[in-house]
Design a protein around this motif. Structure first.
Motif, mmCIF file in Angstrom:
data_model
loop_
_atom_site.group_PDB
_atom_site.id
_atom_site.type_symbol
_atom_site.label_atom_id
_atom_site.label_comp_id
_atom_site.label_asym_id
_atom_site.label_seq_id
_atom_site.Cartn_x
_atom_site.Cartn_y
_atom_site.Cartn_z
ATOM 1 N N VAL A 228 15.270 2.520 2.690
ATOM 2 C CA VAL A 228 14.992 3.789 2.009
ATOM 3 C C VAL A 228 15.377 3.634 0.546
ATOM 4 N N TRP A 229 14.430 3.884 -0.346
ATOM 5 C CA TRP A 229 14.705 3.847 -1.787
ATOM 6 C C TRP A 229 15.004 5.267 -2.256
ATOM 7 N N PHE A 230 16.298 5.543 -2.484
ATOM 8 C CA PHE A 230 16.729 6.863 -2.931
ATOM 9 C C PHE A 230 16.698 7.001 -4.453
ATOM 10 N N ASP A 231 16.526 5.906 -5.162
ATOM 11 C CA ASP A 231 16.772 5.877 -6.598
ATOM 12 C C ASP A 231 15.499 5.761 -7.441
ATOM 13 N N ILE B 169 0.849 -1.198 0.000
ATOM 14 C CA ILE B 169 0.000 0.000 0.000
ATOM 15 C C ILE B 169 0.876 1.237 0.000
ATOM 16 N N HIS B 170 0.709 2.073 -1.007
ATOM 17 C CA HIS B 170 1.457 3.321 -1.109
ATOM 18 C C HIS B 170 0.725 4.415 -0.330
ATOM 19 N N CYS B 171 1.465 5.138 0.528
ATOM 20 C CA CYS B 171 0.819 6.177 1.337
ATOM 21 C C CYS B 171 1.844 7.207 1.779
ATOM 22 N N LYS B 172 1.414 8.153 2.567
ATOM 23 C CA LYS B 172 2.290 9.205 3.092
ATOM 24 C C LYS B 172 1.657 9.762 4.357
ATOM 25 N N ASP B 173 2.441 10.528 5.139
ATOM 26 C CA ASP B 173 1.854 11.258 6.252
ATOM 27 C C ASP B 173 0.899 12.313 5.702
ATOM 28 N N LEU B 174 -0.131 12.608 6.452
ATOM 29 C CA LEU B 174 -1.107 13.599 6.013
ATOM 30 C C LEU B 174 -0.994 14.851 6.871
ATOM 31 N N PRO B 175 -1.137 16.024 6.262
ATOM 32 C CA PRO B 175 -1.004 17.265 7.031
ATOM 33 C C PRO B 175 -2.229 17.534 7.899
ATOM 34 N N LYS B 176 -1.972 18.122 9.061
ATOM 35 C CA LYS B 176 -3.032 18.652 9.911
ATOM 36 C C LYS B 176 -3.007 20.171 9.812
ATOM 37 N N THR C 264 10.629 3.397 2.823
ATOM 38 C CA THR C 264 10.556 4.852 2.712
ATOM 39 C C THR C 264 11.069 5.257 1.338
ATOM 40 N N ILE C 265 10.286 6.039 0.620
ATOM 41 C CA ILE C 265 10.683 6.519 -0.706
ATOM 42 C C ILE C 265 11.100 7.980 -0.572
ATOM 43 N N TRP C 266 12.364 8.232 -0.812
ATOM 44 C CA TRP C 266 12.898 9.586 -0.655
ATOM 45 C C TRP C 266 12.234 10.558 -1.627
ATOM 46 N N LYS C 267 11.872 11.730 -1.120
ATOM 47 C CA LYS C 267 11.309 12.802 -1.949
ATOM 48 C C LYS C 267 12.142 14.063 -1.734
ATOM 49 N N ASP C 268 12.296 14.844 -2.759
ATOM 50 C CA ASP C 268 13.105 16.058 -2.711
ATOM 51 C C ASP C 268 12.367 17.138 -1.918
ATOM 52 N N PRO C 269 12.907 17.594 -0.768
ATOM 53 C CA PRO C 269 12.206 18.604 0.030
ATOM 54 C C PRO C 269 12.128 19.953 -0.663
ATOM 55 N N VAL C 270 13.080 20.238 -1.570
ATOM 56 C CA VAL C 270 13.039 21.509 -2.296
ATOM 57 C C VAL C 270 11.828 21.547 -3.230
ATOM 58 N N GLY D 127 11.117 17.291 4.952
ATOM 59 C CA GLY D 127 10.171 17.000 3.881
ATOM 60 C C GLY D 127 9.414 15.711 4.149
ATOM 61 N N MET D 128 8.332 15.498 3.424
ATOM 62 C CA MET D 128 7.465 14.335 3.631
ATOM 63 C C MET D 128 7.791 13.246 2.614
ATOM 64 N N ALA D 129 8.219 12.108 3.127
ATOM 65 C CA ALA D 129 8.507 10.961 2.260
ATOM 66 C C ALA D 129 7.216 10.247 1.877
ATOM 67 N N ASP D 130 7.306 9.384 0.880
ATOM 68 C CA ASP D 130 6.251 8.411 0.602
ATOM 69 C C ASP D 130 6.641 7.094 1.275
ATOM 70 N N TYR D 131 5.652 6.227 1.473
ATOM 71 C CA TYR D 131 5.911 4.918 2.077
ATOM 72 C C TYR D 131 5.210 3.824 1.274
ATOM 73 N N ILE D 132 5.832 2.657 1.265
ATOM 74 C CA ILE D 132 5.156 1.437 0.826
ATOM 75 C C ILE D 132 5.019 0.556 2.060
ATOM 76 N N ILE D 133 3.789 0.324 2.476
ATOM 77 C CA ILE D 133 3.513 -0.550 3.613
ATOM 78 C C ILE D 133 3.183 -1.938 3.059
ATOM 79 N N VAL D 134 3.940 -2.931 3.494
ATOM 80 C CA VAL D 134 3.757 -4.294 2.993
ATOM 81 C C VAL D 134 3.197 -5.164 4.117
ATOM 82 N N MET D 135 2.040 -5.765 3.861
ATOM 83 C CA MET D 135 1.384 -6.637 4.823
ATOM 84 C C MET D 135 1.302 -8.049 4.224
#
Length: 322
Positions: free
Chosen positions: A223-226, A83-90, A123-129, A155-163
């Motif tokens: 962490v997947w940087f690539d 499942i692909h997801c990310k933290d959500l802003p409050k 964790t999928i690295w995302k460019d904070p800039v 910055g906010m990364a993406d995630y792959i949650i594997v169950m």
């Protein structure tokens, strides 16, 4: 509406994902990969069955668990869902204070309540800039870290949650024929491990073994940087201007790696939130079958076109002289 290609083991439907999942046989899915709606962060359509049309997280997860339970039933024993997801802003005006919501953790807990076992988090690295330029978030601004870094954040990364469905052990191993597991690399060409062509000539088996090990070391990283952030299907035609507010297709690199790691050729990949068909497109190119659902008609039409394009690409590759 539906598009079915029995020869290629493809079946996609313009329907509600829970209704489709209920119609599928027990243990008929080998692997699933998808992005769910991010609770009420985005509204994809005005359809009442759209899980994004919810008042809060509690309402979203009450609906999402119907799918999670069906997904557990239809998944082969011992196999996985990603499942692909990310933290959500409050937001202060909506939530009482600014901050982040641990959406990935909530997804893990919801799956565990429905019988799944937490297997892995990537964790999928995302460019904070790029995030700063796109969102203008106060916490990412350089002037803020100079003024008062108590408000600064990463910055906010993406995630792959594997169950994993652990009712019984996996009785169909996921492995390639032959001695090694990986003969190629999925990801940014700038960071790809280099295959020593000279060594390949001198000792083919040992060179392939060492290359496969190095590829696995990249994939095994937490962490997947690539990941190539722009490697997504063209989304321009998916916007109809009437009720679509946001679309965020998953990178094809991510889908390709997940399918490569956690399914065999000829097996069935499932995406309950198909969108414009990224998972189906990639499943076809990797010689897997695909079952998917999409509630929004405009996205469904584009998904079918993208899957058909993948079939044409695969045929053209097979027809190439070698």
């Amino acid at each position: 509406m539906e598009y079915i290609n029995e020869k290629e083991k493809i079946a996609v439907y313009n329907t509600d994902c829970v209704e489709l999942a209920k119609s599928l046989d027990d243990e008929s899915i080998d692997f699933s990969v998808y992005s769910p709606p991010f609770a009420n962060l985005y509204t994809y359509s005005d359809n009442l069955a759209d899980m994004g049309n919810c008042a809060n997280d509690e309402e979203f997860f009450n609906q999402y668990k119907y799918l999670i339970k069906e997904k557990f039933r239809i998944t082969r024993n011992g196999r996985l869902t990603a499942i692909h997801c990310k933290d959500l802003p409050k937001y202060k005006n909506r939530d009482g204070a600014g901050g982040l919501n641990d959406f990935a953790g909530a997804i893990i807990r919801a799956h565990e309540e429905c019988g799944w076992t937490y297997h892995s988090r990537i964790t999928i690295w995302k460019d904070p800039v790029i995030e700063m330029q796109r969102t203008k978030n106060q916490g990412l601004l350089y002037k803020q870290v100079c003024k008062d870094s108590a408000y600064s954040r990463q910055g906010m990364a993406d995630y792959i949650i594997v169950m994993r469905k652990c009712v019984y052990e996996n009785n169909v191993p996921i492995a390639r024929e032959g001695k090694e597991r990986f003969y190629d690399y999925i990801g940014s060409s700038y960071l790809a491990p280099k295959l020593d062509k000279g060594a390949l000539v001198r000792d083919k088996e040992e060179t392939e073994r060492l290359y496969s090990i190095e590829v696995w070391q990249r994939y095994a990283s937490p962490v997947w940087f690539d990941i190539q952030q722009t490697n997504v299907l063209n989304t321009a035609l998916a916007k109809d201007g009437k009720d679509e507010k946001h679309i965020c297709p998953l990178q094809l690199d991510v889908i390709e790696r997940c399918i490569e790691l956690w399914s065999n050729e000829g097996e069935i990949v499932f995406s309950p939130f198909m969108g414009i068909g990224s998972e189906g497109y990639q499943a076809v190119l990797q010689n897997r079958g695909f079952v998917g659902s999409e509630l929004k008609e405009g996205y469904f039409d584009i998904a079918v076109a993208n899957i058909k394009e993948a079939l044409e690409r695969k045929r053209s590759i097979l027809d190439m002289p070698f």
